[in-house]
Design a protein around this motif. Structure first.
Motif, short mmCIF file in Angstrom:
data_model
loop_
_atom_site.label_atom_id
_atom_site.label_comp_id
_atom_site.label_asym_id
_atom_site.label_seq_id
_atom_site.Cartn_x
_atom_site.Cartn_y
_atom_site.Cartn_z
N ILE A 79 -7.85 2.53 -3.59
CA ILE A 79 -8.91 1.59 -3.60
C ILE A 79 -9.51 1.30 -3.96
O ILE A 79 -10.89 1.20 -4.05
CB ILE A 79 -9.90 2.11 -1.91
N ALA A 101 0.95 -0.90 -0.19
CA ALA A 101 0.41 -0.04 0.01
C ALA A 101 0.19 1.25 -0.04
O ALA A 101 0.11 2.09 -0.67
CB ALA A 101 -0.96 0.47 1.08
N TYR A 130 -8.09 10.71 -4.09
CA TYR A 130 -7.72 9.24 -3.23
C TYR A 130 -9.08 8.66 -4.45
O TYR A 130 -10.32 9.12 -4.71
CB TYR A 130 -8.61 9.39 -2.06
N VAL A 188 -4.49 0.13 -2.06
CA VAL A 188 -5.15 -1.14 -1.66
C VAL A 188 -6.23 -1.97 -2.05
O VAL A 188 -6.92 -1.41 -2.49
CB VAL A 188 -5.60 -1.10 0.09
N THR A 214 -8.83 -3.51 6.59
CA THR A 214 -8.25 -3.97 5.05
C THR A 214 -7.58 -2.34 5.50
O THR A 214 -6.14 -1.84 5.13
CB THR A 214 -8.66 -4.20 3.89
N LEU A 215 -8.82 -1.42 5.26
CA LEU A 215 -7.96 -0.11 5.11
C LEU A 215 -6.66 0.86 6.49
O LEU A 215 -5.82 0.95 6.58
CB LEU A 215 -8.80 0.70 5.27
N VAL A 225 -16.38 5.46 3.02
CA VAL A 225 -14.94 6.08 3.04
C VAL A 225 -14.63 7.43 2.67
O VAL A 225 -13.83 8.29 3.53
CB VAL A 225 -14.68 5.11 1.57
N PHE A 275 -3.47 3.49 5.40
CA PHE A 275 -4.21 3.90 4.01
C PHE A 275 -4.33 4.91 4.30
O PHE A 275 -3.92 5.84 3.59
CB PHE A 275 -4.70 2.84 3.56
N LEU A 276 -4.70 5.23 5.30
CA LEU A 276 -5.80 6.81 5.54
C LEU A 276 -4.96 7.82 5.66
O LEU A 276 -5.21 9.43 6.15
CB LEU A 276 -7.42 6.84 5.44
#
Length: 271
Positions: free
Chosen positions: A236, A41, A158, A47, A186-187, A67, A192-193
């Motif tokens: 994503i 990632a 994003y 991801v 998962t995130l 999201v 990832f964020l």
């Protein structure tokens, strides 16, 4: 007899050891997989979230909405989560309504921060409602969240890519709640964020790819929009496991799809 009891206990201890060893191996394998996911990632800016089955169009809308709210909070455009802000605003309004009318007006207009909060929440709630309308009119394979700068040259991008999701309806589809848990786990594991770059209060524009003839009225078509190439795009990518789906058709005729931009950008604020 005693020997038989001893052998039974020994076999039981061995089975426990084997179970612990298996559990340890599984935990180690999961940890290694999580570390690999986080590494990819960070390096690739992408991801992949694979759902074990098909999803509904309404579910896709929920994925995008959640999201969006999470990105706004993680990138410090909202001082609290969306749900916390809604609750705080309602509590503030209730406390104001208990006071005299004159005091109510004085308090309301003097509290500039809460007026900004209310405006942002109104804009965001309208955007979420209009996303539901758009998803009801057309398949939406991609959504962009452009933070800061302009649509032509944003500071951050994003992308929620849903091109490989298998859409279906009825009981054969996965539950949205379980998909959301899988998505955000998962995130979170991929980290990832979160971002160490300094963030200033700015605006967030939302663009969605939809069928050119879907008939949506609130969003504005951006026929000549091209994704900026000089800004790193964090993707994503949502997909369905083809082995778990009866219907595996995910094709989209790109020539019939255009970008639509939300007319209202979400303005960041602090309390």
């Amino acid at each position: 007899m005693q020997m038989r009891i001893f052998l039974c206990r020994l076999n039981h201890m061995r089975s426990q050891d084997d179970g612990s060893e298996t559990s340890s191996r599984q935990h180690c394998k999961t940890s290694e997989g999580d570390a690999e996911m986080a590494r990819r990632a960070e390096e690739e800016g992408c991801v992949n979230v694979v759902f074990p089955g098909s999803v509904t169009q309404e579910g896709c809308c929920r994925f995008v909405s959640e999201v969006l709210k999470c990105v706004l909070y993680q990138r410090q455009q909202l001082p609290m989560t969306f749900d916390q802000l809604v609750y705080s605003q309602r509590k503030q309004q209730d406390s104001i309504s208990d006071k005299a009318v004159a005091r109510q007006r004085q308090t309301y207009f003097a509290d500039l921060k809460w007026r900004k909060c209310q405006k942002t929440l109104q804009d965001l709630e309208e955007l979420l409602q209009q996303l539901e309308v758009l998803f009801s009119l057309s398949k939406v394979p991609r959504v962009l969240l452009l933070i800061g700068g302009s649509v032509v040259l944003p500071k951050e991008i994003y992308e929620i890519n849903m091109e490989q999701l298998v859409l279906d309806s009825g009981d054969q589809c996965l539950r949205v709640s379980s998909c959301l848990r899988h998505l955000f786990r998962t995130l979170f594991v991929a980290d990832f964020l979160s971002d160490t770059r300094p963030v200033h209060l700015t605006t967030t524009a939302v663009l969605a790819l939809a069928h050119r003839d879907c008939g949506v009225g609130w969003f504005h078509p951006k026929l000549h929009f091209k994704l900026p190439t000089c800004v790193k795009n964090k993707i994503i990518a949502l997909s369905s496991d083809p082995c778990s789906c009866k219907n595996t058709k995910t094709d989209t005729d790109c020539q019939e799809y255009v970008w639509f931009q939300a007319p209202t950008a979400i303005k960041g604020f602090c309390l």
